[in-house]
Motif scaffolding. Structure first.
Motif, PDB file in Angstrom:
ATOM      1  N   ALA A   1      -5.292 -92.317-180.471  1.00  0.00           N
ATOM      2  CA  ALA A   1      -6.167 -91.917-181.575  1.00  0.00           C
ATOM      3  C   ALA A   1      -7.436 -91.223-181.075  1.00  0.00           C
ATOM      4  O   ALA A   1      -7.951 -90.331-181.739  1.00  0.00           O
ATOM      5  CB  ALA A   1      -6.546 -93.120-182.429  1.00  0.00           C
ATOM      6  N   LEU A   2      -7.936 -91.647-179.928  1.00  0.00           N
ATOM      7  CA  LEU A   2      -9.236 -91.128-179.485  1.00  0.00           C
ATOM      8  C   LEU A   2      -9.126 -90.167-178.301  1.00  0.00           C
ATOM      9  O   LEU A   2     -10.136 -89.593-177.868  1.00  0.00           O
ATOM     10  CB  LEU A   2     -10.164 -92.298-179.108  1.00  0.00           C
ATOM     11  CG  LEU A   2     -10.400 -93.333-180.227  1.00  0.00           C
ATOM     12  CD1 LEU A   2     -11.210 -94.507-179.706  1.00  0.00           C
ATOM     13  CD2 LEU A   2     -11.111 -92.684-181.406  1.00  0.00           C
TER      14      LEU A   2
ATOM     15  N   ILE B   1     -13.831 -90.856-189.080  1.00  0.00           N
ATOM     16  CA  ILE B   1     -12.448 -90.547-189.472  1.00  0.00           C
ATOM     17  C   ILE B   1     -11.447 -91.197-188.500  1.00  0.00           C
ATOM     18  O   ILE B   1     -10.315 -91.501-188.870  1.00  0.00           O
ATOM     19  CB  ILE B   1     -12.211 -89.015-189.568  1.00  0.00           C
ATOM     20  CG1 ILE B   1     -10.793 -88.677-190.087  1.00  0.00           C
ATOM     21  CG2 ILE B   1     -12.408 -88.326-188.238  1.00  0.00           C
ATOM     22  CD1 ILE B   1     -10.502 -89.083-191.495  1.00  0.00           C
ATOM     23  N   ASP B   2     -11.902 -91.430-187.257  1.00  0.00           N
ATOM     24  CA  ASP B   2     -11.009 -92.059-186.283  1.00  0.00           C
ATOM     25  C   ASP B   2     -10.614 -93.472-186.719  1.00  0.00           C
ATOM     26  O   ASP B   2      -9.546 -93.964-186.349  1.00  0.00           O
ATOM     27  CB  ASP B   2     -11.671 -92.115-184.902  1.00  0.00           C
ATOM     28  CG  ASP B   2     -11.872 -90.724-184.317  1.00  0.00           C
ATOM     29  OD1 ASP B   2     -10.955 -89.898-184.454  1.00  0.00           O
ATOM     30  OD2 ASP B   2     -12.934 -90.475-183.729  1.00  0.00           O
TER      31      ASP B   2
ATOM     32  N   LEU C   1      -9.747 -94.410-189.644  1.00  0.00           N
ATOM     33  CA  LEU C   1      -8.547 -94.302-190.482  1.00  0.00           C
ATOM     34  C   LEU C   1      -7.323 -94.023-189.603  1.00  0.00           C
ATOM     35  O   LEU C   1      -6.251 -94.596-189.821  1.00  0.00           O
ATOM     36  CB  LEU C   1      -8.732 -93.188-191.521  1.00  0.00           C
ATOM     37  CG  LEU C   1      -7.549 -92.965-192.458  1.00  0.00           C
ATOM     38  CD1 LEU C   1      -7.255 -94.201-193.288  1.00  0.00           C
ATOM     39  CD2 LEU C   1      -7.803 -91.766-193.370  1.00  0.00           C
ATOM     40  N   ASP C   2      -7.509 -93.161-188.614  1.00  0.00           N
ATOM     41  CA  ASP C   2      -6.427 -92.859-187.674  1.00  0.00           C
ATOM     42  C   ASP C   2      -5.991 -94.160-186.980  1.00  0.00           C
ATOM     43  O   ASP C   2      -4.805 -94.468-186.872  1.00  0.00           O
ATOM     44  CB  ASP C   2      -6.952 -91.837-186.652  1.00  0.00           C
ATOM     45  CG  ASP C   2      -5.833 -91.131-185.901  1.00  0.00           C
ATOM     46  OD1 ASP C   2      -4.655 -91.456-186.139  1.00  0.00           O
ATOM     47  OD2 ASP C   2      -6.136 -90.242-185.075  1.00  0.00           O
TER      48      ASP C   2
ATOM     49  N   PHE D   1      -4.030 -96.433-189.390  1.00  0.00           N
ATOM     50  CA  PHE D   1      -2.645 -95.976-189.567  1.00  0.00           C
ATOM     51  C   PHE D   1      -1.789 -96.342-188.346  1.00  0.00           C
ATOM     52  O   PHE D   1      -0.657 -96.795-188.465  1.00  0.00           O
ATOM     53  CB  PHE D   1      -2.601 -94.460-189.767  1.00  0.00           C
ATOM     54  CG  PHE D   1      -2.984 -93.989-191.151  1.00  0.00           C
ATOM     55  CD1 PHE D   1      -2.732 -94.766-192.280  1.00  0.00           C
ATOM     56  CD2 PHE D   1      -3.579 -92.749-191.336  1.00  0.00           C
ATOM     57  CE1 PHE D   1      -3.076 -94.306-193.554  1.00  0.00           C
ATOM     58  CE2 PHE D   1      -3.925 -92.279-192.604  1.00  0.00           C
ATOM     59  CZ  PHE D   1      -3.667 -93.070-193.713  1.00  0.00           C
ATOM     60  N   ARG D   2      -2.353 -96.119-187.166  1.00  0.00           N
ATOM     61  CA  ARG D   2      -1.585 -96.385-185.942  1.00  0.00           C
ATOM     62  C   ARG D   2      -1.370 -97.882-185.716  1.00  0.00           C
ATOM     63  O   ARG D   2      -0.311 -98.307-185.259  1.00  0.00           O
ATOM     64  CB  ARG D   2      -2.275 -95.745-184.725  1.00  0.00           C
ATOM     65  CG  ARG D   2      -2.161 -94.231-184.716  1.00  0.00           C
ATOM     66  CD  ARG D   2      -2.989 -93.616-183.594  1.00  0.00           C
ATOM     67  NE  ARG D   2      -3.193 -92.192-183.792  1.00  0.00           N
ATOM     68  CZ  ARG D   2      -2.381 -91.230-183.326  1.00  0.00           C
ATOM     69  NH1 ARG D   2      -1.322 -91.566-182.603  1.00  0.00           N
ATOM     70  NH2 ARG D   2      -2.630 -89.969-183.557  1.00  0.00           N
TER      71      ARG D   2
ATOM     72  N   LYS E   1       1.417 -99.142-187.973  1.00  0.00           N
ATOM     73  CA  LYS E   1       2.760 -98.785-187.465  1.00  0.00           C
ATOM     74  C   LYS E   1       3.125 -99.605-186.243  1.00  0.00           C
ATOM     75  O   LYS E   1       4.205-100.171-186.157  1.00  0.00           O
ATOM     76  CB  LYS E   1       2.770 -97.310-187.069  1.00  0.00           C
ATOM     77  CG  LYS E   1       3.383 -96.483-188.135  1.00  0.00           C
ATOM     78  CD  LYS E   1       3.871 -95.160-187.616  1.00  0.00           C
ATOM     79  CE  LYS E   1       3.909 -94.268-188.825  1.00  0.00           C
ATOM     80  NZ  LYS E   1       2.816 -93.318-188.913  1.00  0.00           N
TER      81      LYS E   1
ATOM     82  N   ARG F   1      -8.161-101.098-197.362  1.00  0.00           N
ATOM     83  CA  ARG F   1      -9.377-100.294-197.223  1.00  0.00           C
ATOM     84  C   ARG F   1     -10.582-101.195-196.922  1.00  0.00           C
ATOM     85  O   ARG F   1     -10.719-102.247-197.525  1.00  0.00           O
ATOM     86  CB  ARG F   1      -9.590 -99.548-198.544  1.00  0.00           C
ATOM     87  CG  ARG F   1     -10.717 -98.586-198.484  1.00  0.00           C
ATOM     88  CD  ARG F   1     -10.833 -97.817-199.763  1.00  0.00           C
ATOM     89  NE  ARG F   1     -11.814 -96.777-199.546  1.00  0.00           N
ATOM     90  CZ  ARG F   1     -12.077 -95.817-200.394  1.00  0.00           C
ATOM     91  NH1 ARG F   1     -11.441 -95.736-201.518  1.00  0.00           N
ATOM     92  NH2 ARG F   1     -12.982 -94.911-200.114  1.00  0.00           N
TER      93      ARG F   1
END
Lengths: 178, 130
Positions: B20-21, B43-44, B46-47, B50-51, B54, B62
């Motif tokens: 992500a980063l 914004i990272d 949220l990334d 999501f990761r 998964k 949220r």
């Protein structure tokens, strides 16, 4: 004037994936200087076209009630330059989507050749101060119509994606003022 | 799913943060802070969410990981500092983050620097089936 970097949607599956094309033409002025004597479609504008393909897909999922902005480009790899005469085929797939934003994976192809691989994230803004005209749903609907989404769009159950009610009236208004 | 050991969780979190980063594995130490050491931006988060979802097959709602709305609520933040009520709310909302140091001098602008890799590991552990 609208900042549109795709020509038409070929496929549009709500909340899932979309395919759009962009024809690269020497009639586009920006190619005359990029680069002199060697016209090349800027990869930044290919990224923009992909963002529009994916962004409209993401926005439509929430019926354009959320303001979708490109927030992060996680990956962008370009394999060869696209040149006048090429048709770029952008395919965007939603990996994740929630209230806060969405992540997509996308590719660009010229014929069978993989031109670009992109991963990007969109954020949903909910600051009312950003509710400017550009974010009004009707603008998106107009753009979707222009790009042929309602000709090819499908909902998850396979039924056709239809124009939101009210668009017909909107068109009348636009014609009247236009 | 068999219970995951803390080191297994850490390794997966490490992979998530590297992806992500765009940082190297050796930078993602347990003590490294997300926004300070690893240069994450909002914004990272949220990334990362999501990761993590998964990678660990979990659902994260949220503001569960990063309670942004607490920090914009005038009841919890006054004059750039988090109020005692705000600190209590944060302790309740993000028990996986050690807030003791922050509570002593609760400048809102320092809040983001609290989040360490170890905090993310602790958060994930609370979400995994026992």
């Amino acid at each position: 004037m609208r900042w549109i970097w795709i020509d038409r949607f070929l496929e549009f599956e709500t909340g899932k994936r979309a395919v759009a094309i962009k024809n690269v033409s020497l009639a586009e002025e920006h190619l005359h200087d990029h680069f002199p004597g060697r016209p090349t479609m800027p990869n930044s504008l290919i990224t923009e076209g992909i963002a529009q393909t994916g962004g409209l897909l993401v926005g439509e999922y929430h019926s354009f009630e959320k303001k979708v902005v490109l927030a992060k480009l996680s990956k962008a790899v370009f394999h060869f330059p696209a040149i006048p005469g090429d048709t770029l085929r952008y395919e965007a797939v939603i990996n994740d989507i929630n209230d806060t934003g969405a992540a997509i994976t996308a590719t660009a192809h010229v014929g069978d050749r993989l031109q670009a691989e992109v991963e990007m994230m969109f954020a949903h803004l909910d600051d009312p101060q950003t509710s400017q005209n550009n974010f009004e749903p009707k603008n998106f609907v107009f753009t979707l119509k222009l790009l042929g989404v309602f000709e090819v769009g499908r909902k998850p159950d396979g039924s056709r994606l239809t124009e939101p009610p009210g668009l017909v009236n909107l068109e009348r208004v636009l014609k009247a003022i236009g | 799913m068999a219970t995951m050991s803390q080191s297994e969780v850490f390794e997966k979190v490490q992979t998530v943060l590297c992806d992500a980063l765009g940082v190297d594995e050796d930078e993602v130490t347990p003590e490294a802070t997300l926004f300070g050491d690893l240069n994450a931006e909002s914004i990272d988060m949220l990334d990362i969410v999501f990761r993590l979802e998964k990678s660990f097959d979990i659902k994260i709602s949220r503001n569960e990981l990063f309670p942004e709305e607490v920090l914009t609520n005038p009841e919890y933040v006054q004059g750039g500092k988090v109020t005692p009520t705000g600190i209590a709310e944060l302790r309740k909302r993000i028990p996986f983050v050690n807030l003791d140091g922050f509570a002593a001098n609760p400048n809102v602008k320092d809040f983001a620097n609290l989040f360490s890799v170890q905090d993310i590991v602790r958060f994930v552990e609370t979400k995994l089936p026992k």
